[in-house]
Design an enzyme around this catalytic site. Structure first.
Site, PDB file in Angstrom:
ATOM      1  N   LYS A 181       0.605  -1.242  -0.054  1.00 28.33           N
ATOM      2  CA  LYS A 181       0.460  -0.128  -0.123  1.00 28.33           C
ATOM      3  C   LYS A 181       1.004   1.098  -0.237  1.00 28.33           C
ATOM      4  CE  LYS A 181      -1.662   2.991   2.138  1.00 28.33           C
ATOM      5  NZ  LYS A 181      -1.731   4.575   0.875  1.00 28.33           N
ATOM      6  N   CYS A 289      13.793  10.107   6.950  1.00 30.89           N
ATOM      7  CA  CYS A 289      13.594  10.480   8.280  1.00 30.89           C
ATOM      8  C   CYS A 289      15.127  10.164   8.760  1.00 30.89           C
ATOM      9  CB  CYS A 289      13.002   8.824   8.508  1.00 30.89           C
ATOM     10  SG  CYS A 289      13.993   7.882   7.522  1.00 30.89           S
ATOM     11  N   GLU A 384       9.509  15.732  15.523  1.00 30.76           N
ATOM     12  CA  GLU A 384       9.806  15.742  14.320  1.00 30.76           C
ATOM     13  C   GLU A 384       8.979  17.522  12.543  1.00 30.76           C
ATOM     14  OE1 GLU A 384       8.823  13.003  11.975  1.00 30.76           O
ATOM     15  OE2 GLU A 384      10.510  12.339  11.058  1.00 30.76           O
TER      16      GLU A 384
HETATM   17  P1  NAD Z   1       2.142   8.734   7.384  1.00 27.90           P
HETATM   18  O1  NAD Z   1       1.659   7.998   8.692  1.00 27.90           O
HETATM   19  O2  NAD Z   1       1.029   9.158   7.563  1.00 27.90           O
HETATM   20  O3  NAD Z   1       2.337   7.558   6.388  1.00 27.90           O
HETATM   21  C1  NAD Z   1       2.710   6.283   6.103  1.00 27.90           C
HETATM   22  C2  NAD Z   1       2.184   5.447   5.412  1.00 27.90           C
HETATM   23  O4  NAD Z   1       0.434   4.878   6.652  1.00 27.90           O
HETATM   24  C3  NAD Z   1       0.783   6.179   3.626  1.00 27.90           C
HETATM   25  O5  NAD Z   1       0.953   4.604   3.056  1.00 27.90           O
HETATM   26  C4  NAD Z   1      -0.529   6.458   4.708  1.00 27.90           C
HETATM   27  O6  NAD Z   1      -1.777   5.926   3.660  1.00 27.90           O
HETATM   28  C5  NAD Z   1      -0.888   5.148   5.416  1.00 27.90           C
HETATM   29  N1  NAD Z   1      -1.875   5.183   6.096  1.00 27.90           N
HETATM   30  C6  NAD Z   1      -1.929   6.163   6.714  1.00 27.90           C
HETATM   31  N2  NAD Z   1      -3.626   6.120   7.696  1.00 27.90           N
HETATM   32  C7  NAD Z   1      -3.292   4.738   8.241  1.00 27.90           C
HETATM   33  C8  NAD Z   1      -4.307   3.792   8.829  1.00 27.90           C
HETATM   34  N3  NAD Z   1      -4.952   3.831   9.695  1.00 27.90           N
HETATM   35  N4  NAD Z   1      -3.320   2.388   8.480  1.00 27.90           N
HETATM   36  C9  NAD Z   1      -2.878   1.714   8.188  1.00 27.90           C
HETATM   37  N5  NAD Z   1      -1.440   2.759   6.574  1.00 27.90           N
HETATM   38  C10 NAD Z   1      -2.133   4.193   6.849  1.00 27.90           C
HETATM   39  O7  NAD Z   1       3.308   9.161   7.386  1.00 27.90           O
HETATM   40  P2  NAD Z   1       3.887  10.315   5.916  1.00 27.90           P
HETATM   41  O8  NAD Z   1       3.056  11.332   6.133  1.00 27.90           O
HETATM   42  O9  NAD Z   1       3.582   9.397   4.412  1.00 27.90           O
HETATM   43  O10 NAD Z   1       5.830   9.939   5.976  1.00 27.90           O
HETATM   44  C11 NAD Z   1       6.153  10.933   6.578  1.00 27.90           C
HETATM   45  C12 NAD Z   1       7.133   9.977   7.822  1.00 27.90           C
HETATM   46  O11 NAD Z   1       7.355   8.709   7.587  1.00 27.90           O
HETATM   47  C13 NAD Z   1       7.821  10.553   8.948  1.00 27.90           C
HETATM   48  O12 NAD Z   1       7.757  10.681  10.226  1.00 27.90           O
HETATM   49  C14 NAD Z   1       9.348   9.700   8.241  1.00 27.90           C
HETATM   50  O13 NAD Z   1      10.028   9.989   9.794  1.00 27.90           O
HETATM   51  C15 NAD Z   1       8.632   8.502   8.810  1.00 27.90           C
HETATM   52  N6  NAD Z   1      10.172   8.199   8.051  1.00 27.90           N
HETATM   53  C16 NAD Z   1      10.682   6.922   8.684  1.00 27.90           C
HETATM   54  C17 NAD Z   1      11.001   6.499   7.468  1.00 27.90           C
HETATM   55  C18 NAD Z   1      12.289   5.140   8.425  1.00 27.90           C
HETATM   56  O14 NAD Z   1      13.276   4.202   7.867  1.00 27.90           O
HETATM   57  N7  NAD Z   1      12.439   5.200   9.522  1.00 27.90           N
HETATM   58  C19 NAD Z   1      11.697   6.594   6.172  1.00 27.90           C
HETATM   59  C20 NAD Z   1      10.866   7.014   6.061  1.00 27.90           C
HETATM   60  C21 NAD Z   1       9.868   7.930   6.885  1.00 27.90           C
END
Ligand code: NAD
Length: 487
Positions: A181, A289, A384
């Site tokens: 997804k 991240c 963040e």
């Molecule tokens: P997000 O949590 O908003 O979304 C991530 C994914 O989760 C998307 O595909 C979204 O559609 C899905 N999602 C949203 N609600 C959901 C639910 N209730 N159930 C299941 N899936 C759901 O995050 P974002 O804004 O897309 O990404 C940014 C964040 O990701 C930042 O906090 C960043 O630090 C983190 N990040 C972490 C890493 C790592 O490896 N640690 C790498 C990249 C990004």
């Protein structure tokens, strides 16, 4: 070209889901918008619980045959996927840049080759995955990594295909089937990956892609009783929702979350190197991240460090990510831009001093920002931002540096700049972080464990750790020939 295709720079992308080896459209769609100019690239199938459930059913149906496929054959198909990625590298690069606004030159030279490498690495690692047998009172213990079943992989928008394939490759190598997804802001390269995998001979149903909003289909995926693993990269609030949803079936989770990582600059550091490392933190418009967004600089060199940083940051070019000369592209979405500016304006209102930036640019760009005079317990130091916004604080000695570095709820990474190897060792041992870089940044090897501590994540992936997560580990104990139970 069909009504279900959009084109980006001449590359056709199917806008539907990929379920059980077939394209499936939803009745509703959502617009996919480019952060470069706000243009609508096309309408994407907006998944519902129905498509999510169908994708899990397809993954479940395909699982027994894929799990029984010999390791060498699974590895061969993963290499064929890597070949397909390399063949379409230019297409993937321009589509990703158009969809998420990250630099085209990075996609061409770094990210997409890395996507291919994800498949090659885990294919090769699979073939050498073994644990030496050991003996217990004449009995042989044999450890095996058994495929676990359908996996749900949920990924963010900041490095869409790179982060997706870092999960897809080990999950498939392990003999599992997958429902991917992708983030709703960047749906396109996942769709191209489905095409590439099919062309490479991956059997139908082994990889499924469901498009849509996480808030609408996430639950149907993460609470499904047939799902055996969930791997998620994204934000902390979403991780909490997913954890709660997965708890119903005790589905094992791997969570890679946010960070607020420090860059510690000691007075004995090579200051030019430290400044180079610092300026790198604006990469991908700060949407990384692992970014070291908190500079902690020893008092005696803080002024000189800041002077050199401002000079170097002033040389960065912000603009169209498709131009070779651009260093910083746009931020992903108007909503993200608003969030970034909210953090900055609240910090300024709370007394932060703007060293550079501190405001929006034209369109979807944010001026590279450095703030100082920030309190350790302030929002800008603790939360963040996920944009090109950095803070600078000073410290008097090593103890204070370590205390400030560890004083957030995160623990993803840390970078230490020092000319003293013994100091590096002492400081590193005390830092709470999944990855520590000493006098370098962003050097990543797929063999290494990757993940975060505290609110930066749960679990580690990479090398054998990926197989430990994606497999059911089994120990088989065999008695010696002729052994009697009363012996
Ligand atoms: P997000 O949590 O908003 O979304 C991530 C994914 O989760 C998307 O595909 C979204 O559609 C899905 N999602 C949203 N609600 C959901 C639910 N209730 N159930 C299941 N899936 C759901 O995050 P974002 O804004 O897309 O990404 C940014 C964040 O990701 C930042 O906090 C960043 O630090 C983190 N990040 C972490 C890493 C790592 O490896 N640690 C790498 C990249 C990004």
């Amino acid at each position: 070209m069909t009504e279900h295709t959009l084109t980006v720079a001449g590359v056709a992308v199917d806008t539907r889901h990929w379920i059980g080896g077939e394209r499936v459209a939803s009745t509703e769609t959502f617009p996919d918008v480019s952060p470069i100019d706000g243009s609508v690239l096309g309408e994407i199938s907006r998944g519902t619980a129905m498509e999510a459930t169908a994708a899990v059913a397809a993954a479940k149906a395909a699982f027994p045959a894929w799990a029984a496929t010999p390791r060498a054959e699974r590895a061969r198909i993963l290499h064929a996927i890597a070949d397909g990625v390399e063949k379409r590298l230019e297409e993937l690069a321009i589509v990703e840049t158009t969809d998420n606004g990250a630099l085209l030159r990075s996609h061409r030279r770094g990210v997409m080759p890395r996507v291919a490498h994800n498949f090659r690495f885990f294919a090769d690692w699979l073939l050498k995955l073994e644990h030496e047998d050991f003996e217990t009172r004449g009995h042989t213990n044999h450890v095996s990594w058994d495929p676990a079943g359908p996996c749900v992989l949920i990924t963010p928008w900041n490095a869409p295909l790179m982060l997706a394939t870092w999960k897809v490759a080990p999950a498939l190598a392990a003999g599992n089937t997958v429902v991917l997804k992708p983030a709703e802001w960047t749906p396109l390269t996942a769709s191209l990956l489905a095409d590439i995998a099919a062309e490479a001979g991956l059997p139908a149903g082994v990889l499924n892609v469901v498009q849509g909003y996480g808030s609408e289909i996430g639950d149907a995926l993460t609470s499904h009783p047939d799902v055996r693993r969930i791997s998620f990269t994204g934000s902390v609030p979403t991780a909490k929702r997913i954890s709660a949803s997965a708890a119903a079936n005790l589905t094992p989770l791997s969570l890679e979350l946010g960070g607020k990582s420090p860059l510690l600059v000691f007075a004995d550091a090579d200051l030019d190197l430290a400044v180079d490392l610092a300026v790198e933190q604006y990469d991908n418009a700060g949407q990384v991240c692992l970014a070291a967004t908190r500079f902690l600089v020893q008092e005696s060199v803080a002024e000189e460090f800041t002077r050199r940083f401002v000079e170097k940051a002033g040389q960065l070019t912000q603009g169209d990510p498709r131009d070779e000369a651009t260093d910083i592209g746009p931020n992903i979405h108007p909503r993200q831009l608003e969030k970034i500016d909210g953090f900055v304006q609240r910090a300024i209102a709370a007394g932060a001093r703007v060293v550079i930036g501190g405001h929006r640019g034209d369109g979807q760009y944010y001026a590279p920002t450095l703030l100082t005079d920030v309190a350790q317990d302030s929002e800008i130091v603790q939360e963040e931002v996920f944009g090109p916004v950095l803070t600078l604080q000073t410290f008097a000695d090593e103890d204070e540096a370590v205390r400030l570095a560890n004083d957030t709820r995160f623990g993803l990474a840390a970078t230490v700049a020092t000319g003293d190897p013994e100091r590096a060792e002492r400081v590193t041992a005390q830092l709470v972080a999944g990855t520590v870089w000493t006098n370098c940044f962003f050097v990543r090897d797929l063999q290494a464990p990757f993940g975060g501590s505290r609110h930066s994540g749960v679990g580690r992936e990479g090398g054998t750790w990926s197989f430990d997560f994606y497999c059911d580990l089994k120990n088989t104990v065999t008695a010696p020939k002729g052994w009697q139970s009363h012996e």
